[in-house]
Write a protein that holds these residues in place. Structure first.
Motif, PDB file in Angstrom:
ATOM      1  N   ALA A  65     -15.745  19.177 -41.132  1.00 11.50           N
ATOM      2  CA  ALA A  65     -15.533  20.342 -40.292  1.00 11.50           C
ATOM      3  C   ALA A  65     -13.973  20.823 -40.337  1.00 11.50           C
ATOM      4  O   ALA A  65     -13.998  22.003 -40.356  1.00 11.50           O
ATOM      5  CB  ALA A  65     -15.907  19.905 -38.716  1.00 11.50           C
ATOM      6  N   HIS A  66     -13.126  19.766 -40.346  1.00 11.99           N
ATOM      7  CA  HIS A  66     -11.750  20.179 -40.632  1.00 11.99           C
ATOM      8  C   HIS A  66     -11.510  20.841 -41.807  1.00 11.99           C
ATOM      9  O   HIS A  66     -10.696  22.159 -41.803  1.00 11.99           O
ATOM     10  CB  HIS A  66     -10.794  19.267 -40.653  1.00 11.99           C
ATOM     11  N   GLY A  67     -12.125  20.744 -42.926  1.00 12.87           N
ATOM     12  CA  GLY A  67     -11.842  21.397 -44.257  1.00 12.87           C
ATOM     13  C   GLY A  67     -12.486  22.768 -44.404  1.00 12.87           C
ATOM     14  O   GLY A  67     -11.578  23.730 -44.384  1.00 12.87           O
ATOM     15  N   ALA A  89     -17.222  13.084 -49.997  1.00 14.44           N
ATOM     16  CA  ALA A  89     -16.971  11.702 -49.448  1.00 14.44           C
ATOM     17  C   ALA A  89     -15.356  11.229 -49.363  1.00 14.44           C
ATOM     18  O   ALA A  89     -14.958  10.208 -49.411  1.00 14.44           O
ATOM     19  CB  ALA A  89     -17.465  10.837 -50.754  1.00 14.44           C
ATOM     20  N   VAL A  90     -14.452  12.652 -49.272  1.00 15.65           N
ATOM     21  CA  VAL A  90     -13.013  12.232 -48.967  1.00 15.65           C
ATOM     22  C   VAL A  90     -12.694  13.230 -47.737  1.00 15.65           C
ATOM     23  O   VAL A  90     -12.977  14.305 -47.643  1.00 15.65           O
ATOM     24  CB  VAL A  90     -12.085  12.606 -50.132  1.00 15.65           C
ATOM     25  N   PRO A  91     -12.018  12.486 -46.760  1.00 17.49           N
ATOM     26  CA  PRO A  91     -11.666  13.408 -45.689  1.00 17.49           C
ATOM     27  C   PRO A  91     -10.343  14.437 -46.035  1.00 17.49           C
ATOM     28  O   PRO A  91      -9.860  14.264 -46.846  1.00 17.49           O
ATOM     29  CB  PRO A  91     -11.212  12.337 -44.633  1.00 17.49           C
ATOM     30  N   THR A  92     -10.535  15.412 -45.109  1.00 17.45           N
ATOM     31  CA  THR A  92      -9.250  16.470 -45.243  1.00 17.45           C
ATOM     32  C   THR A  92      -7.955  15.665 -44.941  1.00 17.45           C
ATOM     33  O   THR A  92      -8.171  14.818 -44.000  1.00 17.45           O
ATOM     34  CB  THR A  92      -9.671  17.544 -44.271  1.00 17.45           C
ATOM     35  N   GLY A  93      -7.099  16.141 -45.452  1.00 14.40           N
ATOM     36  CA  GLY A  93      -5.746  15.638 -45.069  1.00 14.40           C
ATOM     37  C   GLY A  93      -5.569  15.842 -43.865  1.00 14.40           C
ATOM     38  O   GLY A  93      -5.906  16.525 -43.240  1.00 14.40           O
ATOM     39  N   THR A  94      -4.525  14.780 -43.176  1.00  7.94           N
ATOM     40  CA  THR A  94      -4.383  14.982 -41.874  1.00  7.94           C
ATOM     41  C   THR A  94      -2.997  14.577 -41.432  1.00  7.94           C
ATOM     42  O   THR A  94      -2.417  14.003 -42.205  1.00  7.94           O
ATOM     43  CB  THR A  94      -5.133  13.642 -40.980  1.00  7.94           C
ATOM     44  N   ALA A  95      -2.308  15.398 -40.561  1.00  9.41           N
ATOM     45  CA  ALA A  95      -1.037  15.124 -40.163  1.00  9.41           C
ATOM     46  C   ALA A  95      -1.007  15.011 -38.774  1.00  9.41           C
ATOM     47  O   ALA A  95      -1.485  15.663 -37.927  1.00  9.41           O
ATOM     48  CB  ALA A  95      -0.066  16.639 -40.522  1.00  9.41           C
TER      49      ALA A  95
END
Length: 313
Positions: A65-67, A89-95
């Protein structure tokens, strides 16, 4: 049409407001977390697009959903995302961002899908002379070097925001025309390159012969500095009530690139417009969402003339 190509990171920003930033080992109670689109690469692409440039972005997000939210935001801003991959199968980057009552921040980044980028992603086959490539360092340095080399071979003008500050600089700037750095970054570059100066502004003169590219130094409330036709030029900052400094540097970079795309020969005018835009960003919360449109920027402040910096020849 000439284009600003941006290669870099995309993150979902998790922002927490705190009274004061935590020290080592300290736990600080904050506000509920607010999620918004960010990442240095994405922020700079949105800034260039809102400044009026044609912009194409290369990067990666997770199939989550974030991506999808980030890609929708970029598209709505007018950024061409055909070269941005959605990775399974990889999450969107997070800060994770803590912002205090003075608007200052601390940021912790988990790269996620940004780590999926490869050298194949770095090629920009449609880039040509007259275009600009904008790079940062939230993706691995070898990829950044490859992107700069390929772009330079096609005649693009290469702008790099050396952030986060690199600890290894061998060959990193070989194909870079313009380097944009803040106080922390210019200090670390000088230390790594073995260059000493009594003042950060002196480094704007002394570092280019060592590193290669010209330098624009952004000094927060002091404004920005660059050497133009042999003279050190100072563009003052605009006084605003700081809400959140997140994204202000990225706004400066994107607006500067868009201005140089329109007129490569007028760096001072580009710095002035970028300074206005970044001031508006500081007065707002969030990263991508805080970046102003060109019309807002042109109406916001009286345009100052560049001033010679005090105490510098």
């Amino acid at each position: 049409m000439s284009t600003v190509f941006v290669v870099g990171s995309l993150n979902i920003d998790q922002t927490i407001r705190v009274r004061s930033l935590p020290g080592p080992g300290e736990t600080v109670r904050g506000s509920d977390a607010v999620y918004g689109p960010g990442g240095k690469g994405g922020n700079q692409a949105v800034a260039a697009a809102r400044a009026g440039a044609a912009v194409a972005f290369t990067g990666a997000v997770g199939d989550d959903a974030h991506g999808h939210r980030i890609l929708e935001f970029l598209s709505d801003a007018g950024v061409d995302c055909r070269h941005t991959r959605i990775v399974d199968a990889v999450p969107t980057g997070t800060a994770v961002i803590a912002v205090d009552d003075e608007g200052q921040n601390q940021i912790l980044v988990s790269p996620g899908a940004n780590s999926s980028l490869t050298t194949e992603d770095m090629d920009i086959p449609e880039g040509r002379e007259g275009d600009i490539l904008v790079l940062q360092l939230e993706i691995p340095a070898p990829l950044v070097r490859h992107a700069a080399r390929r772009a330079k071979s096609r005649g693009l003008y290469v702008v790099m925001n050396a952030a986060p500050a690199p600890h290894e600089i061998e060959n990193l700037f070989d194909d870079v025309d313009l380097l944009i750095v803040n106080e922390q970054e210019i200090s670390l570059l000088a230390e790594t390159a073995g260059v000493r100066a009594t003042d950060h502004r002196d480094l704007v003169r002394s570092l280019p012969p060592v590193l290669g590219p010209a330098i624009v130094f952004t000094a927060g409330a002091e404004g920005s500095f660059a050497v133009v036709d042999g003279d050190l030029v100072h563009v003052p900052a605009h006084a605003v009530i700081a809400e959140d400094t997140t994204g202000a540097g990225d706004t400066f970079v994107g607006y500067l690139a868009a201005s140089l795309l329109a007129d490569r020969g007028d760096l001072v005018a580009a710095m002035e417009l970028a300074t206005r835009a970044s001031a508006l960003t500081v007065a707002r919360s969030g990263a991508m969402e805080s970046i102003p449109h060109r019309g807002e920027v042109l109406q916001a402040f009286d345009s100052p003339s560049p001033l010679p910096p005090q105490g510098c020849p």
